[in-house]
Design an enzyme around this catalytic site. Structure first.
Site, mmCIF file in Angstrom:
data_model
loop_
_atom_site.group_PDB
_atom_site.id
_atom_site.type_symbol
_atom_site.label_atom_id
_atom_site.label_comp_id
_atom_site.label_asym_id
_atom_site.label_seq_id
_atom_site.Cartn_x
_atom_site.Cartn_y
_atom_site.Cartn_z
ATOM 1 N N HIS A 1 -31.011 45.445 -5.509
ATOM 2 C CA HIS A 1 -31.090 43.847 -5.234
ATOM 3 C C HIS A 1 -30.478 43.534 -4.278
ATOM 4 C CE1 HIS A 1 -30.560 40.184 -6.860
ATOM 5 N NE2 HIS A 1 -29.772 39.918 -6.547
ATOM 6 N N SER B 1 -22.537 3.567 -24.878
ATOM 7 C CA SER B 1 -20.942 3.577 -24.438
ATOM 8 C C SER B 1 -20.652 4.087 -23.600
ATOM 9 C CB SER B 1 -20.982 5.214 -25.186
ATOM 10 O OG SER B 1 -20.829 5.704 -26.477
ATOM 11 N N ASN C 1 -40.091 39.943 -11.514
ATOM 12 C CA ASN C 1 -39.958 40.845 -11.127
ATOM 13 C C ASN C 1 -39.480 41.960 -11.880
ATOM 14 O OD1 ASN C 1 -37.703 40.386 -10.629
ATOM 15 N ND2 ASN C 1 -37.900 40.356 -8.400
ATOM 16 N N LEU D 1 -36.913 42.784 -12.526
ATOM 17 C CA LEU D 1 -35.584 43.932 -12.307
ATOM 18 C C LEU D 1 -34.211 42.551 -11.443
ATOM 19 C CD1 LEU D 1 -36.810 46.944 -10.410
ATOM 20 C CD2 LEU D 1 -35.791 46.526 -12.470
ATOM 21 N N GLU E 1 -26.468 17.432 -20.007
ATOM 22 C CA GLU E 1 -25.538 16.890 -19.242
ATOM 23 C C GLU E 1 -26.207 17.843 -17.787
ATOM 24 O OE1 GLU E 1 -24.462 17.996 -21.299
ATOM 25 O OE2 GLU E 1 -23.630 16.434 -22.750
#
Lengths: 646, 646
Positions: B252, B334, B177, B179, B355
């Protein structure tokens, strides 16, 4: 010796020295060094422009070993450039040596520590950004990357931001040796796919044989002239040149088994030195002059959000200090760094929703001497925890501001609530952790952060709080504020941020009940004002800490720490957020979390033995709640008590 | 109503409900919901196969709102599917409501919490991995992503891993969208570039107009049949359908200003319900049978690294519990998870050096009921801190193992040393934090982790330690071990992990000096064994905590917490790593950090007043060092004392 022969010999010397240094140390990553030795030989002899005698010359190029485990190669380069002796090289990894297992700024001209993969390139973006937009100097940033580390998302944050900012001064040299620590990488030697990815992210990309010196020469020249950030994807062999380890699995991160034989196979030791080119352009001094700034201050009693005070103060600092720059993770209207962006657009960098790149860019900018303030929601700074951890090893001067602390943000819910940020930042080496309760405190602390080295963290509030601190009060890192107090105080309420208001209200109500309570505003959580706290412990014997944070690692623990060897019996009760919060109003959520005035008053009465707990809990239950024995039990880790039932 | 008309109406209803819910709440993200409403209408009516009456049906599709702030849209879908009432919808964001500001598993069929951007897609990778490799069921995982969140590197980790694992059951629906919160995204509406990136990462990609219902229908069908993970890049308009907000900046994260007018513009409220398709395939029960497992144990006195014990025990658990799976971040040799990978290759997932994706995949796997153990170097788990934080909000059952704790790893240097992991994991809601000192303890704790809900963290050591615990001892989460003790003890040494050996040695030497010292092995740092610690405080009055960790947030703070309201005066001294370490041998580094037997002995003598500090410090200096007032001062944040000079 012609150029190509010299470079070939230099590459072999770098391999030999990698083997020697790691054999002497008994650990290290020679094979990861050997794959990139030819790439680095050509860089050192012909492309890098760096005065090793003046590592602080602002005109210097920057070389970042994003694959920090190839440190033997890096130190071999320093030796070839005359920056260290062979004797020092052979103290690699020994106690006290500047040549640590992974490079740090303890050995110049290293800008930043590496060793957590995927960090060198985004930090390189920050340095390159400084070069293009702030220093405006034509230095180049060269970053040696491993192929394994391209699996880190932070690498792609760097690719995207470098292209967005047009950083044609940045070159990523990717050593595609195919083999990771335990297995082949996802792409193996498929350099074409790597290049396709880089191009899709807006970079110029070159694929090449990383052991073909002419191809390497051509690729660097292409990078210097492409007009875009450029990535070289160099197909190489791990352990190149020594049959016992070349392109073999299981040879990662250990010295070569028979170093003498390996060195012989490489043609024996050499003693080449490289006259590394120095930057030769003239610098025009364009030092910006500091302007008079009007620093903001507020009247006592006004209601202002501390995040707003952060933005306004930072903007003023931008006037008075030309070295101050700001970055944000696409929430500048929430953190209030938008004010700075508006006033100083040339010194504001939008990092979008990429918190790793946000912090990495700040680390890169400070490596060039810029005073970077980076902000986002405090909760999202956890995204950059590894970068903050490494920034401490980089001895970086870093200012971070996290807004939207705690349950007090209200309806957005726990994903947006910072409840672990104090714990995270307290456990950063040399950090300052600040959580002011009002606007004037905030303004003074932001200025103090600008003056301070190391990593400083400011936690700000979403909602407005009343201004209690006069603009001329003594507010400082390591300080605190006695909000109210008297000789008759029987209890001390220790608060910070939004809980100062709750503590103040509680103290009023306690006073009406005949209990005098001292209220301390511990706006500096680290270093904490131990003297004032110990005085309060001496005067009152009972302290109640109140914080909008999980019980672990925050204000309460900081208070306990400074009373650890207190000579008399002291009772400390920690009020903190123990259950998982949900949405709601700030007041509802503070009440549910047990960090509001009601709970403070009830706890004080209960501790002092004066009155029954109005929540209907037995003394044992109440202690269990406050000590956190509920909500962290083995049987009920999720602690999903319906908050409505409470 | 034909299909297209119904879907159009449904899309409008989702918009209307997004506006209504957020208007009622007074907050929320309606415009971010409106852009994706047509995409979700077609998904709900024709592609999603999910029995909302049986959210736990293993055959169900999964819908993850990676853009969690579009929660009004999500809840509108639940209403249209009959899973919630309109009344509940209108309690959106109110205190106690299951409809939080961002979705959490409190409202079925939500698998995981979202709201920290860039997490839904990598978690979706985990769920899809479960479907392909473990459940072997044809359910599909649909992830609605925002375009802004593609700036998060974790999104590209997800893209790479999904392709690597051939997850053709995964569809990313990217709502482009244009924005963001404050500004346009880096790519705006350039859906072609997005698609190019996805393709370079091995995905099938489709670009489309996200408001063209036929195009959306075709794209979903294409995704279902592409034989590859598929990304739809749908060009949409934020606030679509309401002129006042459609494709407007500054809209927003706030309710629409005039909701009644907006709803009228959208054609008013509707009351459509969708008969969402249910998964119809028959399930063959292929429940794996647990086998007899030989659990490892070691003789007292053997030297074994706790990481090795982790790997061996996990492998045995893999025999006895078919639901146990393991993941690693390309360091399985390890962490010793390589042992599990070898024994149970079908239940091991290599997550490479990513990770965030490592932890996200584990969260996705546990959402389908798999008991996931994820391991890497403890230091690098900081990279996934935000994912762990969110996993707690997801009420996830998550087992994490971090190896290479503290300065005791030696020559690799600080970038590889976990010195903040205890602080990080203690401050995770409902967590258990375990740091065993020997192999038998480790084995028993790994088994306990398998039985425990919530988030459990195991910290393991690189180097070998002597086995002190018999295989039949009572080792449990929340427990501790009295290594030595008597009625005459004058001091208690509280240790965990590698410092247990230092404390034991110190106690021997103190005994020779006539000072009886109790030694506690607090292998369960959270929950900590408060009863035993309080008994020790009562018996000895002086406790010395010793940890291979920064001073903040770890063992010392945990001990102080449980003594906070101790009725008598207690002296606690914290020995921890205060200066920035370098490379060196484990013993050199422990000595430099002041967490070795020498410093323990000296501190005990000094506290008990029996003898002069052999380091030549005045009592005041010593207290300052131990209290951390050196190394965290304002003036010297970097604390770069040359470790050789100490």
């Amino acid at each position: 010796m012609n150029d190509t022969t010299f470079r070939r010999e230099l590459g072999q010397q770098l391999r030999v020295d990698s083997i020697r240094a790691s054999a002497k140390a008994g650990s290290g990553h020679p094979t990861s060094s050997m794959s990139a030795a030819d790439l680095m030989a050509v860089l050192l002899d012909g492309h890098l422009r760096l005065d090793f005698d003046r590592p602080d010359d602002p005109r210097n190029d920057h070389l970042v070993f994003s694959k920090g485990h190839a440190s033997p190669l890096y130190y071999g380069m320093l030796k070839a450039a005359g920056a260290i002796t062979d004797e020092e090289l052979l103290r690699y990894r020994s106690f006290g040596s500047r040549l640590e297992g992974h490079p740090t700024p303890r050995i110049p001209p290293t800008d930043v520590a590496t060793g957590s993969l995927g960090q060198g390139l985004p930090i390189g973006v920050g340095i390159a950004l400084a070069g293009k937009r702030l220093d405006r100097l034509p230095y180049r940033v060269w970053v040696l990357c491993g192929d394994s580390e391209t699996a880190e998302g932070s690498i792609w944050e760097a690719f995207e931001h470098a292209a967005h900012y047009g950083l044609d001064n940045l070159t990523a040299i990717v050593d595609v040796n195919r083999l990771g620590q335990t297995t082949e990488t996802m792409l193996g030697w498929d350099v074409d796919t790597y290049a396709e990815r880089a191009r899709a992210f807006g970079w110029h990309a070159v694929v090449l044989d990383g052991h073909d010196l002419d191809a390497v020469e051509a690729a660097y020249t292409e990078a210097e002239n492409s007009g875009r950030p450029t990535a070289l994807f160099a197909k190489t062999k791990k352990g190149k040149g020594v049959r016992a380890v070349e392109d073999q699995p299981g040879k990662h991160g250990k010295p070569v088994a028979d170093p003498e034989r390996a060195i012989a196979e490489l043609g024996g030791p050499r003693a080449l030195s490289v006259r590394v080119a120095k930057p030769e352009f003239a610098m025009s001094t364009v030092d910006a002059q500091p302007a008079e700034a009007r620093f903001p201050s507020w009247e006592v009693g006004e209601e202002v959000a501390t995040r707003q005070a952060y933005g306004e103060t930072l903007t003023a600092l931008g006037e008075s200090r030309p070295e101050v720059v700001a970055l944000d993770g696409e929430v500048s209207n929430s953190t209030a760094s938008a004010l700075f962006a508006e006033a100083h657009p040339g010194r504001y960098f939008e990092m979008y929703i990429a918190e790793q790149q946000l912090v990495a860019a700040a680390v890169g900018l400070q490596a060039r001497g810029w005073a970077a303030f980076a902000s986002t929601f405090a909760a999202f700074l956890t995204r950059a925890h590894d970068f903050v951890r490494m920034a401490a090893i980089s001895r970086a001067d870093l200012r971070l501001a996290g807004s939207h602390a705690g349950v007090s943000i209200g309806p957005d819910g726990p994903s947006q609530m910072a409840l672990e940020d104090l714990a995270m930042f307290r456990a950063v080496h040399g950090s300052a952790v600040l959580h002011p309760s009002d606007a004037n405190q905030t303004a003074l602390l932001v200025t103090a952060m600008a003056d301070r080295g190391g990593i400083s963290y400011l936690r700000t509030l979403r909602g407005k709080t009343p201004v209690r601190t006069g603009p001329d009060e003594d507010v400082r890192i390591g300080g605190s504020r006695v909000v109210r107090g008297s000789e008759d105080d029987r209890v001390t309420l220790v608060a910070c941020g939004v809980t100062v208001g709750e503590a103040e209200e509680a103290a009023e109500r306690l006073a009406a009940d005949g209990v005098a309570a001292r209220v301390l505003d511990c706006y500096s959580v680290k270093p904490i004002d131990a003297a004032t706290l110990r005085a309060a412990a001496r005067d009152t014997g009972v302290l109640l800490t109140v914080e909008d944070h999980w019980p672990e690692g925050g204000l309460g623990d900081a208070v306990l720490e400074c009373l650890a060897d207190f000579p008399d019996a002291v009772t400390v009760r920690k009020l903190a957020v123990r259950g998982m919060p949900c949405s709601g109003s700030p007041a509802e959520l503070r009440a549910a979390a047990g960090i509001d005035a009601d709970r403070i008053v009830a706890t004080v009465h209960s501790v002092l033995g004066g009155r029954r707990n109005p929540f209907g809990e037995t003394p044992e239950e109440e202690r269990a709640i406050i000590r956190g024995e509920q909500g962290t039990s083995v049987g009920d880790p999720h602690d999903d008590t319906d908050p409505q039932s409470g």
